[in-house]
Design an enzyme around this catalytic site. Structure first.
Site, PDB file in Angstrom:
ATOM      1  N   GLU A   1     -11.896  -5.555  -5.933  1.00 15.95           N
ATOM      2  CA  GLU A   1     -12.466  -4.214  -5.728  1.00 15.95           C
ATOM      3  C   GLU A   1     -11.731  -3.147  -6.563  1.00 15.95           C
ATOM      4  OE1 GLU A   1     -11.675  -6.246  -3.023  1.00 15.95           O
ATOM      5  OE2 GLU A   1     -13.787  -6.833  -2.855  1.00 15.95           O
TER       6      GLU A   1
ATOM      7  N   LEU B   1      11.929 -19.976  -4.142  1.00 14.18           N
ATOM      8  CA  LEU B   1      10.913 -19.116  -3.516  1.00 14.18           C
ATOM      9  C   LEU B   1       9.629 -19.295  -4.314  1.00 14.18           C
ATOM     10  CD1 LEU B   1      10.268 -16.601  -1.555  1.00 14.18           C
ATOM     11  CD2 LEU B   1      10.621 -15.221  -3.592  1.00 14.18           C
TER      12      LEU B   1
ATOM     13  N   ARG C   1      -0.363   8.934 -10.402  1.00  9.42           N
ATOM     14  CA  ARG C   1      -0.449   7.735  -9.560  1.00  9.42           C
ATOM     15  C   ARG C   1       0.270   6.527 -10.186  1.00  9.42           C
ATOM     16  NH1 ARG C   1      -3.845   7.254  -5.514  1.00  9.42           N
ATOM     17  NH2 ARG C   1      -4.206   5.069  -5.983  1.00  9.42           N
TER      18      ARG C   1
ATOM     19  N   ASN D   1       1.401   3.399  -2.930  1.00  8.01           N
ATOM     20  CA  ASN D   1       1.985   3.843  -4.213  1.00  8.01           C
ATOM     21  C   ASN D   1       1.445   5.216  -4.625  1.00  8.01           C
ATOM     22  OD1 ASN D   1       3.206   1.368  -4.339  1.00  8.01           O
ATOM     23  ND2 ASN D   1       1.806   0.504  -5.840  1.00  8.01           N
TER      24      ASN D   1
ATOM     25  N   HIS E   1       2.816   3.307  -8.998  1.00  5.60           N
ATOM     26  CA  HIS E   1       2.689   1.858  -9.228  1.00  5.60           C
ATOM     27  C   HIS E   1       3.942   1.308  -9.916  1.00  5.60           C
ATOM     28  CE1 HIS E   1      -1.276   1.872  -7.661  1.00  5.60           C
ATOM     29  NE2 HIS E   1      -1.829   2.537  -8.652  1.00  5.60           N
TER      30      HIS E   1
ATOM     31  N   ASP F   1       0.824  -1.206   0.000  1.00  2.77           N
ATOM     32  CA  ASP F   1       0.000   0.000   0.000  1.00  2.77           C
ATOM     33  C   ASP F   1       0.864   1.265   0.000  1.00  2.77           C
ATOM     34  OD1 ASP F   1      -2.281   1.472   0.002  1.00  2.77           O
ATOM     35  OD2 ASP F   1      -2.952   0.905   2.005  1.00  2.77           O
TER      36      ASP F   1
HETATM   37  C1  FPP Z   1      -1.919   0.075  -3.479  1.00  2.00           C
HETATM   38  O1  FPP Z   1      -1.465   1.409  -3.454  1.00  2.00           O
HETATM   39  C2  FPP Z   1      -1.324  -0.643  -4.617  1.00  2.00           C
HETATM   40  C3  FPP Z   1      -2.025  -1.234  -5.635  1.00  2.00           C
HETATM   41  C4  FPP Z   1      -3.491  -1.236  -5.715  1.00  2.00           C
HETATM   42  C5  FPP Z   1      -1.333  -1.886  -6.767  1.00  2.00           C
HETATM   43  C6  FPP Z   1      -0.100  -2.640  -6.389  1.00  2.00           C
HETATM   44  C7  FPP Z   1       0.525  -3.190  -7.591  1.00  2.00           C
HETATM   45  C8  FPP Z   1       1.844  -3.172  -7.863  1.00  2.00           C
HETATM   46  C9  FPP Z   1       2.875  -2.622  -6.962  1.00  2.00           C
HETATM   47  C10 FPP Z   1       2.297  -3.794  -9.130  1.00  2.00           C
HETATM   48  C11 FPP Z   1       2.737  -5.206  -8.901  1.00  2.00           C
HETATM   49  C12 FPP Z   1       3.041  -5.850 -10.173  1.00  2.00           C
HETATM   50  C13 FPP Z   1       3.003  -7.202 -10.402  1.00  2.00           C
HETATM   51  C14 FPP Z   1       3.148  -7.740 -11.770  1.00  2.00           C
HETATM   52  C15 FPP Z   1       2.787  -8.210  -9.374  1.00  2.00           C
HETATM   53  P1  FPP Z   1      -2.529   2.592  -3.571  1.00  2.00           P
HETATM   54  O2  FPP Z   1      -2.698   2.924  -5.007  1.00  2.00           O
HETATM   55  O3  FPP Z   1      -3.809   2.188  -2.891  1.00  2.00           O
HETATM   56  O4  FPP Z   1      -1.804   3.731  -2.802  1.00  2.00           O
HETATM   57  P2  FPP Z   1      -2.489   4.919  -1.980  1.00  2.00           P
HETATM   58  O5  FPP Z   1      -3.261   4.278  -0.839  1.00  2.00           O
HETATM   59  O6  FPP Z   1      -1.320   5.719  -1.494  1.00  2.00           O
HETATM   60  O7  FPP Z   1      -3.370   5.668  -2.923  1.00  2.00           O
END
Ligand code: FPP
Length: 240
Positions: free
Chosen positions: A68, A132, A34, A23, A38, A21
Site C-alpha cells: 500500500e 539472528l 518526513r 517516523n 525515515h 510506525d
Molecule cells: C511508518 O512510519 C514507516 C514506514 C512506512 C517506513 C519504515 C521504513 C524504515 C524505518 C526504513 C527501514 C529500512 C530498511 C532497509 C529495512 P510513517 O511514515 O507511517 O509515520 P507516521 O504515521 O508518523 O506518518
C-alpha cells in the site's frame, strides 16, 4: 557506557515482529521533512537488531514497505527506495559480521533492478548465518502473500485434500520460520495493516506510544517483559 543486565522473563519471544510506525510524526515534531524521520528510523534499526541479539531473540521481522505504501507521494516513495538502496550498500557487511541472516518477505518484482540485485546479493551473502534471522517485509502485503501462495498451489495442481494449515504456511514467504510470538506496533496506533495476517493469528500484540525512531533497547525490553506477563492460551483453557 556499560548496559544494565536486562531483567528478562523466563520465556523470551523467539520471534518478534515490528510495525515501525511514527517516523513521519517524529520528523514533524522537529520541523523536519518526513524523510528525515525515515532516516532516523533506519538508524534506530541498528540499535534494535543489537538488542535482539543481546536478549536472545532468534527471529526479527520488520515491516519496511507495504504494497500500500506505493500510494504515498512520489518523493517519499523514491526517498524510501534510496534509503533501502543505501542500507543494503552500507550495512550489509556489518550485518554479516554480526551473524545476521537476511530474508526478504514480499515481491521483488516492481522494484528497480539495481535494488533487486542488492537484495539478492544480501540474501546470498548471509544465508548461512544463524545468530539472528532478520526478515525484511518489503513490498509486502499479507493478503497479497496469501494470494501468491494460493496461485502457487494451483499451479502445482494441488489436490484439495492435501491442503492443510501446515501446507499453506509452507507456501508463504515465511516458509520455515516459526510464527511470531510478539508483534509490536509503535506510535500508539492499534491496527494490523495487512502485516503477517496469517502468521500472527496467535501472537501477543503490544502497542507502545513511543514513535519508532525513539524506540530503543529499554522500550524493547519493556515489550518483552509485558510479553512475559501474558498468559498465552492458543484458544485453550489453561488449568491453574
Ligand atoms: C511508518 O512510519 C514507516 C514506514 C512506512 C517506513 C519504515 C521504513 C524504515 C524505518 C526504513 C527501514 C529500512 C530498511 C532497509 C529495512 P510513517 O511514515 O507511517 O509515520 P507516521 O504515521 O508518523 O506518518
Amino acid at each position: 557506557m556499560a548496559k544494565d543486565k536486562p531483567k528478562l522473563p523466563d520465556q523470551v519471544p523467539q520471534h518478534i515482529a515490528i510495525i515501525m510506525d511514527g517516523n513521519g510524526r517524529w520528523a514533524k515534531q522537529r520541523g523536519l521533512p518526513r524523510l528525515a524521520g525515515h532516516r532516523a528510523g533506519t538508524d534506530n534499526l541498528r540499535r534494535i537488531i543489537e538488542a535482539c541479539v543481546e536478549f536472545g531473540v532468534k527471529y526479527l521481522t520488520i515491516y519496511a514497505f507495504s504494497t500500500e505504501n506505493w500510494g504515498r507521494p512520489e518523493d517519499e516513495v523514491s526517498g524510501l527506495m534510496s534509503i533501502f538502496d543505501e542500507v543494503f550498500e552500507r550495512e550489509l557487511t556489518e550485518l554479516h559480521r554480526q551473524g545476521v541472516q537476511l530474508r526478504h518477505l514480499g515481491r521483488l518484482e516492481g522494484l528497480r533492478e539495481s535494488l533487486r540485485e542488492k537484495v539478492r546479493n544480501g540474501l546470498e551473502l548471509t544465508k548461512n548465518n544463524n545468530r539472528l534471522v532478520l526478515n525484511v517485509a518489503f513490498n509486502y502485503g499479507g493478503r497479497d502473500e496469501i494470494v501468491h501462495a494460493i496461485k502457487s498451489m494451483l499451479k502445482e495442481s494441488m489436490a484439495p485434500g492435501a491442503v492443510t494449515e501446515d501446507l499453506v504456511s509452507r507456501y508463504l514467504y515465511t516458509s520455515g520460520i516459526p510464527d511470531p510470538d510478539l508483534v509490536i506496533r509503535t506510535s500508539g496506533e492499534q491496527r494490523i495493516s495487512n502485516f503477517l495476517i496469517w502468521q500472527a493469528a496467535y501472537a501477543e500484540w503490544v502497542f507502545p506510544e513511543t514513535l519508532w525512531p525513539d524506540f530503543g533497547r529499554e522500550e524493547l525490553l519493556a515489550a518483552i517483559q509485558e510479553f512475559g506477563r501474558r498468559e498465552r492460551r492458543f484458544g485453550l483453557i489453561l488449568e491453574h
